[in-house]
Design an enzyme around this catalytic site. Structure first.
Site, PDB file in Angstrom:
ATOM      1  N   LYS A 104       0.830  -1.225   0.000  1.00 56.29           N
ATOM      2  CA  LYS A 104       0.000   0.000   0.000  1.00 56.29           C
ATOM      3  C   LYS A 104       0.852   1.256   0.000  1.00 56.29           C
ATOM      4  O   LYS A 104       0.499   2.254  -0.632  1.00 56.29           O
ATOM      5  CB  LYS A 104      -0.959   0.010   1.187  1.00 56.29           C
ATOM      6  CG  LYS A 104      -0.390   0.659   2.425  1.00 56.29           C
ATOM      7  CD  LYS A 104      -0.708  -0.015   3.691  1.00 56.29           C
ATOM      8  CE  LYS A 104       0.556  -0.604   4.224  1.00 56.29           C
ATOM      9  NZ  LYS A 104       0.537  -1.598   5.174  1.00 56.29           N
ATOM     10  N   ILE A 135     -10.075  -8.441   4.053  1.00 60.08           N
ATOM     11  CA  ILE A 135     -11.418  -7.946   3.720  1.00 60.08           C
ATOM     12  C   ILE A 135     -11.444  -7.586   2.230  1.00 60.08           C
ATOM     13  O   ILE A 135     -10.622  -6.786   1.784  1.00 60.08           O
ATOM     14  CB  ILE A 135     -11.771  -6.682   4.541  1.00 60.08           C
ATOM     15  CG1 ILE A 135     -11.617  -6.937   6.038  1.00 60.08           C
ATOM     16  CG2 ILE A 135     -13.182  -6.206   4.225  1.00 60.08           C
ATOM     17  CD1 ILE A 135     -11.819  -5.701   6.914  1.00 60.08           C
ATOM     18  N   LYS A 204      -3.958   4.006   3.075  1.00 56.44           N
ATOM     19  CA  LYS A 204      -5.085   3.152   2.664  1.00 56.44           C
ATOM     20  C   LYS A 204      -6.279   3.999   2.252  1.00 56.44           C
ATOM     21  O   LYS A 204      -6.970   3.687   1.270  1.00 56.44           O
ATOM     22  CB  LYS A 204      -5.467   2.213   3.812  1.00 56.44           C
ATOM     23  CG  LYS A 204      -4.396   1.168   4.098  1.00 56.44           C
ATOM     24  CD  LYS A 204      -4.654   0.471   5.418  1.00 56.44           C
ATOM     25  CE  LYS A 204      -3.541  -0.517   5.746  1.00 56.44           C
ATOM     26  NZ  LYS A 204      -3.569  -0.937   7.151  1.00 56.44           N
TER      27      LYS A 204
HETATM   28  N1  LIG Z   1       2.683  -8.991   6.911  1.00 58.74           N
HETATM   29  C1  LIG Z   1       1.437  -8.513   6.819  1.00 58.74           C
HETATM   30  O1  LIG Z   1       0.575  -8.803   7.650  1.00 58.74           O
HETATM   31  C2  LIG Z   1       1.076  -7.602   5.682  1.00 58.74           C
HETATM   32  C3  LIG Z   1      -0.248  -7.137   5.572  1.00 58.74           C
HETATM   33  C4  LIG Z   1      -0.605  -6.325   4.495  1.00 58.74           C
HETATM   34  C5  LIG Z   1       0.351  -5.956   3.577  1.00 58.74           C
HETATM   35  N2  LIG Z   1       1.639  -6.394   3.725  1.00 58.74           N
HETATM   36  C6  LIG Z   1       2.613  -5.983   2.732  1.00 58.74           C
HETATM   37  O2  LIG Z   1       3.126  -7.133   2.074  1.00 58.74           O
HETATM   38  C7  LIG Z   1       4.476  -6.909   1.666  1.00 58.74           C
HETATM   39  C8  LIG Z   1       5.347  -8.031   2.191  1.00 58.74           C
HETATM   40  O3  LIG Z   1       5.269  -8.061   3.600  1.00 58.74           O
HETATM   41  P1  LIG Z   1       5.823  -9.306   4.446  1.00 58.74           P
HETATM   42  O4  LIG Z   1       5.313  -9.105   5.830  1.00 58.74           O
HETATM   43  O5  LIG Z   1       5.555 -10.573   3.746  1.00 58.74           O
HETATM   44  O6  LIG Z   1       7.387  -9.009   4.421  1.00 58.74           O
HETATM   45  P2  LIG Z   1       8.587 -10.010   4.776  1.00 58.74           P
HETATM   46  O7  LIG Z   1       8.103 -11.124   5.637  1.00 58.74           O
HETATM   47  O8  LIG Z   1       9.710  -9.170   5.264  1.00 58.74           O
HETATM   48  O9  LIG Z   1       8.981 -10.643   3.356  1.00 58.74           O
HETATM   49  C9  LIG Z   1       9.700  -9.945   2.390  1.00 58.74           C
HETATM   50  C10 LIG Z   1      10.219 -10.943   1.386  1.00 58.74           C
HETATM   51  O10 LIG Z   1      10.891 -10.248   0.343  1.00 58.74           O
HETATM   52  C11 LIG Z   1      12.200 -10.774   0.177  1.00 58.74           C
HETATM   53  N3  LIG Z   1      13.057  -9.660  -0.224  1.00 58.74           N
HETATM   54  C12 LIG Z   1      13.209  -8.469   0.410  1.00 58.74           C
HETATM   55  N4  LIG Z   1      14.073  -7.692  -0.258  1.00 58.74           N
HETATM   56  C13 LIG Z   1      14.483  -8.414  -1.333  1.00 58.74           C
HETATM   57  C14 LIG Z   1      15.396  -8.169  -2.397  1.00 58.74           C
HETATM   58  N5  LIG Z   1      16.039  -7.002  -2.517  1.00 58.74           N
HETATM   59  N6  LIG Z   1      15.567  -9.126  -3.318  1.00 58.74           N
HETATM   60  C15 LIG Z   1      14.897 -10.308  -3.233  1.00 58.74           C
HETATM   61  N7  LIG Z   1      14.029 -10.604  -2.244  1.00 58.74           N
HETATM   62  C16 LIG Z   1      13.831  -9.662  -1.312  1.00 58.74           C
HETATM   63  C17 LIG Z   1      12.589 -11.350   1.527  1.00 58.74           C
HETATM   64  O11 LIG Z   1      13.582 -12.345   1.346  1.00 58.74           O
HETATM   65  P3  LIG Z   1      14.131 -13.218   2.606  1.00 58.74           P
HETATM   66  O12 LIG Z   1      12.971 -14.090   3.012  1.00 58.74           O
HETATM   67  O13 LIG Z   1      15.249 -14.001   2.060  1.00 58.74           O
HETATM   68  O14 LIG Z   1      14.503 -12.221   3.664  1.00 58.74           O
HETATM   69  C18 LIG Z   1      11.245 -11.937   1.971  1.00 58.74           C
HETATM   70  O15 LIG Z   1      11.049 -13.212   1.428  1.00 58.74           O
HETATM   71  C19 LIG Z   1       4.823  -5.507   2.165  1.00 58.74           C
HETATM   72  O16 LIG Z   1       4.601  -4.575   1.130  1.00 58.74           O
HETATM   73  C20 LIG Z   1       3.817  -5.265   3.291  1.00 58.74           C
HETATM   74  O17 LIG Z   1       3.528  -3.898   3.502  1.00 58.74           O
HETATM   75  C21 LIG Z   1       2.011  -7.202   4.744  1.00 58.74           C
END
Ligand SMILES: NC(=O)c1ccc[n+]([C@@H]2O[C@H](COP(=O)([O-])OP(=O)(O)OC[C@H]3O[C@@H](n4cnc5c(N)ncnc54)[C@H](OP(=O)(O)O)[C@@H]3O)[C@@H](O)[C@H]2O)c1
Length: 429
Positions: A104, A135, A204
């Site tokens: 977002k 949602i 949002k």
């Molecule tokens: N978590 C939530 O509840 C949630 C809710 C709504 C929206 N979001 C959104 O969803 C997105 C992801 O969130 P997340 O919580 O899943 O984050 P996360 O757990 O930190 O996962 C990020 C992933 O991206 C990979 N990554 C990061 N930088 C990279 C790079 N330069 N090259 C290649 N791979 C890279 C990481 O690799 P490694 O695994 O090897 O570190 C990891 O697998 C974000 O935009 C966040 O705002 C998250």
């Protein structure tokens, strides 16, 4: 023929997506007629264990490998951040691939050229997961309520602040210990600034305004106030007056202008939004045909967010399979929103003054309010404190922010007022 999926990121959300695709592969194949194959996954650290088993040659540390893989038709960006995620999504769209993202911050702050590229290339840019997690609010606004003029929407858009305010309300506690509790329980990040100061909710709300009012606005132009100044005392008085304090995102169409604001608000008991507890999100939408509808659920977390990503993915895969071009995100080009300036926003307010308890205090404050045309609906004053100061609570009838600011500044200057006033707007849905 199988549809090739590429994942940029397989952390919390990406792992959840992979799990759902794995567990529901038969359903997608047999019921939806879709054979979905994860062909490339970019991560930072190849040695970390992952949510599902995939051949090692499907992993890479270079996200461009995902985009450049000719067998990948739909790219899921779940790495987060603005750079390099923005350029990666742009490259994928330019290459004619559909993109699904949960990002977002990126879309709200720097999404214009991405929406435009999706429209130009007639590919999809799905972002259901970026607003209120599980949602289906994007789908609701873009499809379910397409027969309505959206008149207004009110949302508890941030789970962290809703958790903190709920715990403050239920434990009678102040902000700092409840923030610490939220961090300990994983509902707040180590640096919670973007949640606490309303930035996340404003991002949002900016995206919701695009969908609801078909106009673009930057989150920085949304009136914004966070929750760190809310005290247990305000929560107690709110309860006594029949309100619950919530951080709300509010957007309304007023003629050809839009009012958009994020701030703590007194929500009357009996309104559904007053009862949304803990980390849950909810959005109330008022449409010209349906009137009011409330959508409620988990706004974040691995599986709720993955559910939304997969919903977008399946929609785009079905179109691809049927050979139907996506009409972009249908969100570009959009005109700039004409925003109602803060001075013109009209609300009732809860005002808490801290005053030396002496005769004439109430009358002098009331006179300053009436001098700018503000009338008072309710007054509460309890007892006397040891320090000699007492809280004096006033609920005002609707008035403009400009009038309210003038009155409050004059009242703060009175000799018997010992602290700046606390002012919290009241929700009149
Ligand atoms: N978590 C939530 O509840 C949630 C809710 C709504 C929206 N979001 C959104 O969803 C997105 C992801 O969130 P997340 O919580 O899943 O984050 P996360 O757990 O930190 O996962 C990020 C992933 O991206 C990979 N990554 C990061 N930088 C990279 C790079 N330069 N090259 C290649 N791979 C890279 C990481 O690799 P490694 O695994 O090897 O570190 C990891 O697998 C974000 O935009 C966040 O705002 C998250």
């Amino acid at each position: 023929m199988a549809i090739g999926i590429g994942l940029i990121g397989m952390g919390v959300v990406g792992g959840g997506v992979a799990r759902i695709l794995n567990e529901r592969a038969d359903f997608f194949k047999n019921v939806k007629g879709l054979d979905l194959d994860i062909r490339k996954v970019a991560v930072r650290d190849l040695s970390k264990p992952r949510a599902i088993d995939l051949p090692t040659d499907r992993f890479t540390t270079d996200p461009m490998d995902v985009i450049n893989d000719p067998s990948v038709q739909i790219v899921i960006e779940v790495m987060g951040g603005i750079d390099p995620a923005h350029d990666l999504i742009l490259s994928a769209l330019k290459a004619g691939k559909d993109v699904v993202t949960a990002n977002k911050a990126l879309l709200a702050e720097q999404g214009d050229d991405l929406f435009e590229m999706a429209a130009q290339k007639q590919v999809g840019l799905g972002f259901e997961a970026s607003i209120c997690g599980g949602i289906p609010i994007v789908q609701t606004l873009s499809q379910g309520l397409v027969g309505n003029n959206i008149e207004s929407l009110y949302g508890i858009l941030n789970g962290t602040t809703n958790y903190i305010l709920t715990r403050m309300t239920e434990a009678g506690a102040n902000f700092d210990p409840m923030l610490k509790e939220a961090q300990d329980k994983g509902f707040a990040e180590a640096d919670p600034t973007m949640d606490i100061d309303g930035t996340d909710a404003a991002q949002k709300l900016a995206l919701l305004c695009r969908l609801a009012f078909r106009a673009k606005l930057s989150p920085s132009n949304i009136i914004k106030e966070g929750i760190s100044h809310i005290t247990a005392l305000d929560i107690d008085f709110a309860r006594e007056l029949g309100y619950t304090i919530k951080l709300l995102g509010i957007a309304k169409a007023v003629g050809d202008r839009i009012e958009a604001r994020v701030h703590p608000a007194m929500v009357p008991h009996g309104e559904l939004l007053a009862d949304i507890r803990n980390e849950f999100n909810a959005v109330e939408i008022v449409g010209s045909a349906v009137d009011s509808q409330v959508f409620y659920g988990k706004g974040a977390g691995e599986m709720p967010t993955a559910s939304a990503v997969v919903a977008d993915l399946i929609g785009l895969a079905e179109k691809r399979q049927a050979g139907v071009p996506s009409i972009g995100s249908a969100l570009a080009p959009l005109p700039d929103a004409k925003l109602i300036p803060l001075d013109e926003v009209n609300t009732g307010c809860y005002c808490r003054f801290t005053v030396n308890d002496r005769p004439g205090v109430l009358a002098q404050i009331a006179t300053l309010f009436s001098g700018v045309g503000i009338s008072i609906e309710t007054v509460i004053q309890h007892g006397r404190s040891e320090s000699g100061t007492v809280p004096l609570i006033m609920i005002t009838h609707d008035a403009t922010e400009a009038a309210m600011r003038t009155a409050i500044s004059r009242i703060n200057d009175l000799s018997f007022v010992t602290e700046d006033a606390q002012v919290i707007r009241i929700l009149h849905p």
